[in-house]
Design a protein around this motif. Structure first.
Motif, PDB file in Angstrom:
ATOM      1  N   LYS A  43       0.828  -1.201   0.000  1.00  0.00           N
ATOM      2  CA  LYS A  43       0.000   0.000   0.000  1.00  0.00           C
ATOM      3  C   LYS A  43       0.867   1.258   0.000  1.00  0.00           C
ATOM      4  O   LYS A  43       0.553   2.235  -0.674  1.00  0.00           O
ATOM      5  CB  LYS A  43      -0.937   0.011   1.206  1.00  0.00           C
ATOM      6  CG  LYS A  43      -2.020  -1.044   1.139  1.00  0.00           C
ATOM      7  CD  LYS A  43      -2.878  -1.023   2.380  1.00  0.00           C
ATOM      8  CE  LYS A  43      -3.865  -2.189   2.353  1.00  0.00           C
ATOM      9  NZ  LYS A  43      -4.622  -2.279   3.585  1.00  0.00           N
ATOM     10  N   ILE A  46       2.435   1.770  -3.426  1.00  0.00           N
ATOM     11  CA  ILE A  46       1.449   2.338  -4.343  1.00  0.00           C
ATOM     12  C   ILE A  46       1.306   3.842  -4.110  1.00  0.00           C
ATOM     13  O   ILE A  46       1.198   4.614  -5.066  1.00  0.00           O
ATOM     14  CB  ILE A  46       0.100   1.598  -4.213  1.00  0.00           C
ATOM     15  CG1 ILE A  46       0.247   0.184  -4.794  1.00  0.00           C
ATOM     16  CG2 ILE A  46      -1.019   2.355  -4.913  1.00  0.00           C
ATOM     17  CD1 ILE A  46      -0.928  -0.728  -4.551  1.00  0.00           C
ATOM     18  N   GLU A  50       1.893   6.608  -6.895  1.00  0.00           N
ATOM     19  CA  GLU A  50       0.844   7.571  -7.232  1.00  0.00           C
ATOM     20  C   GLU A  50       1.369   8.996  -7.195  1.00  0.00           C
ATOM     21  O   GLU A  50       1.006   9.822  -8.040  1.00  0.00           O
ATOM     22  CB  GLU A  50      -0.354   7.412  -6.280  1.00  0.00           C
ATOM     23  CG  GLU A  50      -1.183   6.184  -6.563  1.00  0.00           C
ATOM     24  CD  GLU A  50      -2.255   5.914  -5.520  1.00  0.00           C
ATOM     25  OE1 GLU A  50      -2.255   6.579  -4.443  1.00  0.00           O
ATOM     26  OE2 GLU A  50      -3.099   5.041  -5.766  1.00  0.00           O
ATOM     27  N   GLN A 131       1.968  -0.716 -10.210  1.00  0.00           N
ATOM     28  CA  GLN A 131       0.792  -0.612  -9.350  1.00  0.00           C
ATOM     29  C   GLN A 131      -0.042  -1.881  -9.417  1.00  0.00           C
ATOM     30  O   GLN A 131      -0.512  -2.368  -8.384  1.00  0.00           O
ATOM     31  CB  GLN A 131      -0.051   0.613  -9.745  1.00  0.00           C
ATOM     32  CG  GLN A 131       0.602   1.912  -9.348  1.00  0.00           C
ATOM     33  CD  GLN A 131      -0.149   3.132  -9.849  1.00  0.00           C
ATOM     34  OE1 GLN A 131      -0.648   3.127 -10.972  1.00  0.00           O
ATOM     35  NE2 GLN A 131      -0.227   4.149  -9.040  1.00  0.00           N
ATOM     36  N   ARG A 132      -0.228  -2.416 -10.613  1.00  0.00           N
ATOM     37  CA  ARG A 132      -0.981  -3.680 -10.731  1.00  0.00           C
ATOM     38  C   ARG A 132      -0.270  -4.791  -9.962  1.00  0.00           C
ATOM     39  O   ARG A 132      -0.902  -5.590  -9.273  1.00  0.00           O
ATOM     40  CB  ARG A 132      -1.124  -4.077 -12.211  1.00  0.00           C
ATOM     41  CG  ARG A 132      -2.202  -3.320 -12.947  1.00  0.00           C
ATOM     42  CD  ARG A 132      -2.497  -3.943 -14.298  1.00  0.00           C
ATOM     43  NE  ARG A 132      -1.339  -3.980 -15.181  1.00  0.00           N
ATOM     44  CZ  ARG A 132      -0.945  -2.989 -15.974  1.00  0.00           C
ATOM     45  NH1 ARG A 132      -1.614  -1.869 -15.991  1.00  0.00           N
ATOM     46  NH2 ARG A 132       0.107  -3.116 -16.743  1.00  0.00           N
ATOM     47  N   TYR A 134       1.689  -4.556  -7.358  1.00  0.00           N
ATOM     48  CA  TYR A 134       1.624  -4.397  -5.895  1.00  0.00           C
ATOM     49  C   TYR A 134       0.200  -4.439  -5.357  1.00  0.00           C
ATOM     50  O   TYR A 134       0.013  -4.578  -4.162  1.00  0.00           O
ATOM     51  CB  TYR A 134       2.336  -3.120  -5.462  1.00  0.00           C
ATOM     52  CG  TYR A 134       3.832  -3.301  -5.452  1.00  0.00           C
ATOM     53  CD1 TYR A 134       4.454  -3.998  -4.420  1.00  0.00           C
ATOM     54  CD2 TYR A 134       4.630  -2.825  -6.491  1.00  0.00           C
ATOM     55  CE1 TYR A 134       5.809  -4.194  -4.409  1.00  0.00           C
ATOM     56  CE2 TYR A 134       5.999  -3.022  -6.489  1.00  0.00           C
ATOM     57  CZ  TYR A 134       6.576  -3.704  -5.443  1.00  0.00           C
ATOM     58  OH  TYR A 134       7.931  -3.904  -5.442  1.00  0.00           O
ATOM     59  N   ARG A 135      -0.793  -4.354  -6.237  1.00  0.00           N
ATOM     60  CA  ARG A 135      -2.181  -4.484  -5.784  1.00  0.00           C
ATOM     61  C   ARG A 135      -2.594  -5.935  -5.642  1.00  0.00           C
ATOM     62  O   ARG A 135      -3.612  -6.252  -5.059  1.00  0.00           O
ATOM     63  CB  ARG A 135      -3.120  -3.758  -6.750  1.00  0.00           C
ATOM     64  CG  ARG A 135      -3.092  -2.252  -6.550  1.00  0.00           C
ATOM     65  CD  ARG A 135      -4.183  -1.554  -7.339  1.00  0.00           C
ATOM     66  NE  ARG A 135      -4.145  -0.150  -7.048  1.00  0.00           N
ATOM     67  CZ  ARG A 135      -3.849   0.810  -7.930  1.00  0.00           C
ATOM     68  NH1 ARG A 135      -3.594   0.491  -9.172  1.00  0.00           N
ATOM     69  NH2 ARG A 135      -3.822   2.062  -7.564  1.00  0.00           N
ATOM     70  N   GLN A 136      -1.840  -6.831  -6.245  1.00  0.00           N
ATOM     71  CA  GLN A 136      -2.194  -8.260  -6.198  1.00  0.00           C
ATOM     72  C   GLN A 136      -1.857  -8.882  -4.879  1.00  0.00           C
ATOM     73  O   GLN A 136      -1.095  -8.536  -4.117  1.00  0.00           O
ATOM     74  CB  GLN A 136      -1.462  -9.019  -7.308  1.00  0.00           C
ATOM     75  CG  GLN A 136      -1.907  -8.561  -8.668  1.00  0.00           C
ATOM     76  CD  GLN A 136      -1.126  -9.248  -9.794  1.00  0.00           C
ATOM     77  OE1 GLN A 136      -0.160  -9.942  -9.565  1.00  0.00           O
ATOM     78  NE2 GLN A 136      -1.555  -9.003 -11.010  1.00  0.00           N
TER      79      GLN A 136
END
Length: 136
Positions: A43, A46, A50, A131-132, A134-136
């Motif tokens: 998080k 990310i 961002e 980002q994809r 680290y979102r998994q």
């Protein structure tokens, strides 16, 4: 040289750099600079991505406006490149840093603006990929 405490992402980045230094992934991002703050928390990574993306988007907005509206001068252009390059240095994105340094060299400003826009769009795609991941 790896300095303790060693995060898993820092180790992964160093191993990737060591075993695959000739590939296009040599400009992989490293979050080692932030390791004490983020503690490998996806998080937090990310959030950093961002913020860097926001800086890129602000620069793109100014650059695109300069192509259609009020033109920016050499000093303003160099300021944008310098600002964006700072984020790249924090992520140790060597390929991106080198591309920014080339844009700071002399040449037709209009052409360097177009190249910078292309470079930022490519880098934003890379940020989206991270980002994809680290979102998994």
């Amino acid at each position: 040289v790896l300095i303790k405490p060693l995060s898993l992402s820092a180790l992964e980045n160093e191993l990737l750099r060591y075993f695959d230094s000739s590939s296009a992934e040599s400009s992989e991002y490293s979050f080692a600079v932030f390791s004490n703050l983020i503690h490998d928390d996806p998080k937090q990574i990310i959030v950093i991505l961002e913020e860097i993306r926001r800086v890129h988007d602000d620069a793109l907005q100014q650059l695109n406006f300069s192509l259609t509206g009020t033109a920016i001068n050499e000093s303003q252009f160099n300021s944008l490149v310098h600002k964006v390059k700072g984020g790249a240095q924090l992520l140790q994105a060597s390929g991106f840093i080198e591309a920014c340094q080339e844009l700071e060299a002399d040449g037709p400003l209009h052409q360097r603006i177009e190249l910078f826009i292309k470079l930022l769009n490519e880098e934003n795609k890379k940020i989206e990929s991270y980002q994809r991941r680290y979102r998994q």
